[in-house]
Write a protein that holds these residues in place. Structure first.
Motif, PDB file in Angstrom:
ATOM      1  N   ALA A   1       0.828  -1.210   0.000  1.00  0.00           N
ATOM      2  CA  ALA A   1       0.000   0.000   0.000  1.00  0.00           C
ATOM      3  C   ALA A   1       0.864   1.262   0.000  1.00  0.00           C
ATOM      4  O   ALA A   1       0.540   2.243  -0.667  1.00  0.00           O
ATOM      5  N   ILE A   2       1.964   1.228   0.735  1.00  0.00           N
ATOM      6  CA  ILE A   2       2.884   2.366   0.750  1.00  0.00           C
ATOM      7  C   ILE A   2       3.509   2.535  -0.620  1.00  0.00           C
ATOM      8  O   ILE A   2       3.550   3.645  -1.169  1.00  0.00           O
ATOM      9  N   VAL A   3       3.988   1.442  -1.189  1.00  0.00           N
ATOM     10  CA  VAL A   3       4.596   1.497  -2.523  1.00  0.00           C
ATOM     11  C   VAL A   3       3.582   2.018  -3.532  1.00  0.00           C
ATOM     12  O   VAL A   3       3.903   2.886  -4.353  1.00  0.00           O
ATOM     13  N   LYS A   4       2.349   1.539  -3.458  1.00  0.00           N
ATOM     14  CA  LYS A   4       1.304   1.975  -4.392  1.00  0.00           C
ATOM     15  C   LYS A   4       1.076   3.477  -4.294  1.00  0.00           C
ATOM     16  O   LYS A   4       1.051   4.185  -5.307  1.00  0.00           O
ATOM     17  N   ASP A   5       0.886   3.994  -3.077  1.00  0.00           N
ATOM     18  CA  ASP A   5       0.655   5.435  -2.899  1.00  0.00           C
ATOM     19  C   ASP A   5       1.844   6.254  -3.391  1.00  0.00           C
ATOM     20  O   ASP A   5       1.673   7.265  -4.075  1.00  0.00           O
ATOM     21  N   CYS A   6       3.046   5.821  -3.030  1.00  0.00           N
ATOM     22  CA  CYS A   6       4.239   6.570  -3.442  1.00  0.00           C
ATOM     23  C   CYS A   6       4.394   6.565  -4.955  1.00  0.00           C
ATOM     24  O   CYS A   6       4.667   7.608  -5.553  1.00  0.00           O
ATOM     25  N   LEU A   7       4.213   5.409  -5.581  1.00  0.00           N
ATOM     26  CA  LEU A   7       4.362   5.336  -7.034  1.00  0.00           C
ATOM     27  C   LEU A   7       3.279   6.127  -7.743  1.00  0.00           C
ATOM     28  O   LEU A   7       3.541   6.775  -8.763  1.00  0.00           O
ATOM     29  N   GLU A   8       2.076   6.109  -7.200  1.00  0.00           N
ATOM     30  CA  GLU A   8       0.977   6.880  -7.802  1.00  0.00           C
ATOM     31  C   GLU A   8       1.278   8.376  -7.733  1.00  0.00           C
ATOM     32  O   GLU A   8       1.163   9.095  -8.730  1.00  0.00           O
ATOM     33  N   PHE A   9       1.684   8.848  -6.550  1.00  0.00           N
ATOM     34  CA  PHE A   9       2.000  10.266  -6.398  1.00  0.00           C
ATOM     35  C   PHE A   9       3.186  10.647  -7.283  1.00  0.00           C
ATOM     36  O   PHE A   9       3.169  11.682  -7.945  1.00  0.00           O
ATOM     37  N   LEU A  10       4.191   9.806  -7.288  1.00  0.00           N
ATOM     38  CA  LEU A  10       5.375  10.065  -8.100  1.00  0.00           C
ATOM     39  C   LEU A  10       5.015  10.134  -9.580  1.00  0.00           C
ATOM     40  O   LEU A  10       5.442  11.048 -10.291  1.00  0.00           O
ATOM     41  N   HIS A  11       4.203   9.212 -10.040  1.00  0.00           N
ATOM     42  CA  HIS A  11       3.785   9.201 -11.444  1.00  0.00           C
ATOM     43  C   HIS A  11       3.034  10.488 -11.799  1.00  0.00           C
ATOM     44  O   HIS A  11       3.305  11.116 -12.821  1.00  0.00           O
ATOM     45  N   ASP A  12       2.100  10.869 -10.938  1.00  0.00           N
ATOM     46  CA  ASP A  12       1.271  12.040 -11.211  1.00  0.00           C
ATOM     47  C   ASP A  12       2.025  13.366 -11.115  1.00  0.00           C
ATOM     48  O   ASP A  12       1.572  14.375 -11.649  1.00  0.00           O
ATOM     49  N   ASN A  13       3.160  13.371 -10.421  1.00  0.00           N
ATOM     50  CA  ASN A  13       3.881  14.620 -10.154  1.00  0.00           C
ATOM     51  C   ASN A  13       5.339  14.577 -10.580  1.00  0.00           C
ATOM     52  O   ASN A  13       6.126  15.455 -10.208  1.00  0.00           O
ATOM     53  N   TYR A  14       5.703  13.582 -11.347  1.00  0.00           N
ATOM     54  CA  TYR A  14       7.106  13.357 -11.702  1.00  0.00           C
ATOM     55  C   TYR A  14       7.731  14.574 -12.374  1.00  0.00           C
ATOM     56  O   TYR A  14       8.816  15.019 -11.977  1.00  0.00           O
ATOM     57  N   ASP A  15       7.079  15.108 -13.387  1.00  0.00           N
ATOM     58  CA  ASP A  15       7.669  16.214 -14.142  1.00  0.00           C
ATOM     59  C   ASP A  15       7.931  17.431 -13.257  1.00  0.00           C
ATOM     60  O   ASP A  15       8.983  18.072 -13.357  1.00  0.00           O
ATOM     61  N   THR A  16       6.980  17.730 -12.374  1.00  0.00           N
ATOM     62  CA  THR A  16       7.146  18.871 -11.472  1.00  0.00           C
ATOM     63  C   THR A  16       8.318  18.647 -10.527  1.00  0.00           C
ATOM     64  O   THR A  16       9.178  19.524 -10.348  1.00  0.00           O
ATOM     65  N   MET A  17       8.382  17.458  -9.925  1.00  0.00           N
ATOM     66  CA  MET A  17       9.458  17.180  -8.977  1.00  0.00           C
ATOM     67  C   MET A  17      10.811  17.094  -9.683  1.00  0.00           C
ATOM     68  O   MET A  17      11.824  17.563  -9.150  1.00  0.00           O
TER      69      MET A  17
ATOM     70  N   LYS B   1      11.707  18.750 -12.330  1.00  0.00           N
ATOM     71  CA  LYS B   1      12.098  20.135 -12.631  1.00  0.00           C
ATOM     72  C   LYS B   1      12.734  20.782 -11.400  1.00  0.00           C
ATOM     73  O   LYS B   1      13.745  21.477 -11.517  1.00  0.00           O
ATOM     74  N   LEU B   2      12.163  20.547 -10.228  1.00  0.00           N
ATOM     75  CA  LEU B   2      12.715  21.128  -9.003  1.00  0.00           C
ATOM     76  C   LEU B   2      14.122  20.599  -8.724  1.00  0.00           C
ATOM     77  O   LEU B   2      14.987  21.337  -8.258  1.00  0.00           O
ATOM     78  N   ILE B   3      14.338  19.328  -9.007  1.00  0.00           N
ATOM     79  CA  ILE B   3      15.677  18.750  -8.836  1.00  0.00           C
ATOM     80  C   ILE B   3      16.622  19.323  -9.891  1.00  0.00           C
ATOM     81  O   ILE B   3      17.731  19.772  -9.574  1.00  0.00           O
ATOM     82  N   ASP B   4      16.184  19.306 -11.143  1.00  0.00           N
ATOM     83  CA  ASP B   4      17.032  19.818 -12.237  1.00  0.00           C
ATOM     84  C   ASP B   4      17.399  21.280 -12.043  1.00  0.00           C
ATOM     85  O   ASP B   4      18.503  21.702 -12.396  1.00  0.00           O
ATOM     86  N   ASP B   5      16.484  22.076 -11.483  1.00  0.00           N
ATOM     87  CA  ASP B   5      16.738  23.496 -11.246  1.00  0.00           C
ATOM     88  C   ASP B   5      17.537  23.752  -9.966  1.00  0.00           C
ATOM     89  O   ASP B   5      17.814  24.900  -9.620  1.00  0.00           O
ATOM     90  N   GLY B   6      17.881  22.680  -9.237  1.00  0.00           N
ATOM     91  CA  GLY B   6      18.676  22.816  -8.023  1.00  0.00           C
ATOM     92  C   GLY B   6      17.896  23.282  -6.810  1.00  0.00           C
ATOM     93  O   GLY B   6      18.493  23.657  -5.802  1.00  0.00           O
ATOM     94  N   LEU B   7      16.579  23.246  -6.884  1.00  0.00           N
ATOM     95  CA  LEU B   7      15.757  23.679  -5.752  1.00  0.00           C
ATOM     96  C   LEU B   7      15.521  22.562  -4.744  1.00  0.00           C
ATOM     97  O   LEU B   7      15.204  22.822  -3.585  1.00  0.00           O
ATOM     98  N   CYS B   8      15.635  21.322  -5.190  1.00  0.00           N
ATOM     99  CA  CYS B   8      15.478  20.162  -4.313  1.00  0.00           C
ATOM    100  C   CYS B   8      16.678  19.256  -4.547  1.00  0.00           C
ATOM    101  O   CYS B   8      17.048  19.011  -5.694  1.00  0.00           O
ATOM    102  N   PRO B   9      17.286  18.752  -3.488  1.00  0.00           N
ATOM    103  CA  PRO B   9      18.510  17.967  -3.673  1.00  0.00           C
ATOM    104  C   PRO B   9      18.310  16.598  -4.320  1.00  0.00           C
ATOM    105  O   PRO B   9      19.181  16.137  -5.053  1.00  0.00           O
ATOM    106  N   ASP B  10      17.174  15.919  -4.047  1.00  0.00           N
ATOM    107  CA  ASP B  10      17.045  14.561  -4.563  1.00  0.00           C
ATOM    108  C   ASP B  10      15.627  14.019  -4.374  1.00  0.00           C
ATOM    109  O   ASP B  10      14.767  14.659  -3.776  1.00  0.00           O
ATOM    110  N   TRP B  11      15.401  12.829  -4.906  1.00  0.00           N
ATOM    111  CA  TRP B  11      14.086  12.172  -4.847  1.00  0.00           C
ATOM    112  C   TRP B  11      13.722  11.768  -3.423  1.00  0.00           C
ATOM    113  O   TRP B  11      12.553  11.767  -3.049  1.00  0.00           O
TER     114      TRP B  11
END
Length: 158
Positions: A70-86, A88-98
């Motif tokens: 259930a944890i893996v499912k929720d995390c993968l679902e959120f990650l899938h739905d928000n991957y591009d946004t997150m 971009k934040l990593i690529d722009d140096g605003l967030c250090p990592d996943w």
């Protein structure tokens, strides 16, 4: 949905990308970091309970959480739905990592007073916050039996 450690099957976790594995690890680390348990009628942070001489159980518990379907499912679902946004934040140096994003997903959905909304992500933080808050709040309950040998740690996730 409740999925407890006792109901977790021995099925192998699906193959994950490095991004997915790091995100799930960050989420699970945050769950342990923020968890409150009661021992002898005294509430304490779960991490403090391990300073009573049971440090090795942190690794056991994190492995259990990372393999909870259930944890893996929720995390993968959120990650899938928000991957591009997150990403971009990593690529722009605003967030250090996943892993940091996984941590923020738990903090945001559980309203811990920190998370995506307070990282200076502007409209990206607002979007991630809105999406994280669609998931249930207070998603974990932990309890331990300090007199058991070995120490018994249980949880449920919803």
């Amino acid at each position: 949905m409740t999925d407890t450690a006792t109901h977790n099957t021995s099925r192998a976790r699906p193959e994950l990308t490095a991004d997915q594995a790091a995100f799930i690890t960050g989420f699970c680390d945050a769950a342990i970091f923020t968890a409150i348990v009661t021992i002898d009628d005294e509430p304490m942070f779960l991490t403090d309970a391990f300073f009573l001489g049971q440090e090795t159980y942190t690794d056991i518990l994190i492995a259990q959480l990372r393999n909870n379907k259930a944890i893996v499912k929720d995390c993968l679902e959120f990650l899938h739905d928000n991957y591009d946004t997150m990403k971009k934040l990593i690529d722009d140096g605003l967030c250090p990592d996943w892993e940091h994003h996984g941590h923020d997903f738990l903090l945001t959905r559980d309203h811990h007073g920190a998370g995506f909304w307070d990282r200076g992500y502007d409209e990206y933080g607002d979007r991630l916050t809105d999406n994280a808050e669609k998931y249930s709040e207070n998603c974990f309950n932990f309890w331990i039996e300090p007199d058991s040998d070995p120490l018994s740690i249980s949880y449920d996730y919803r």
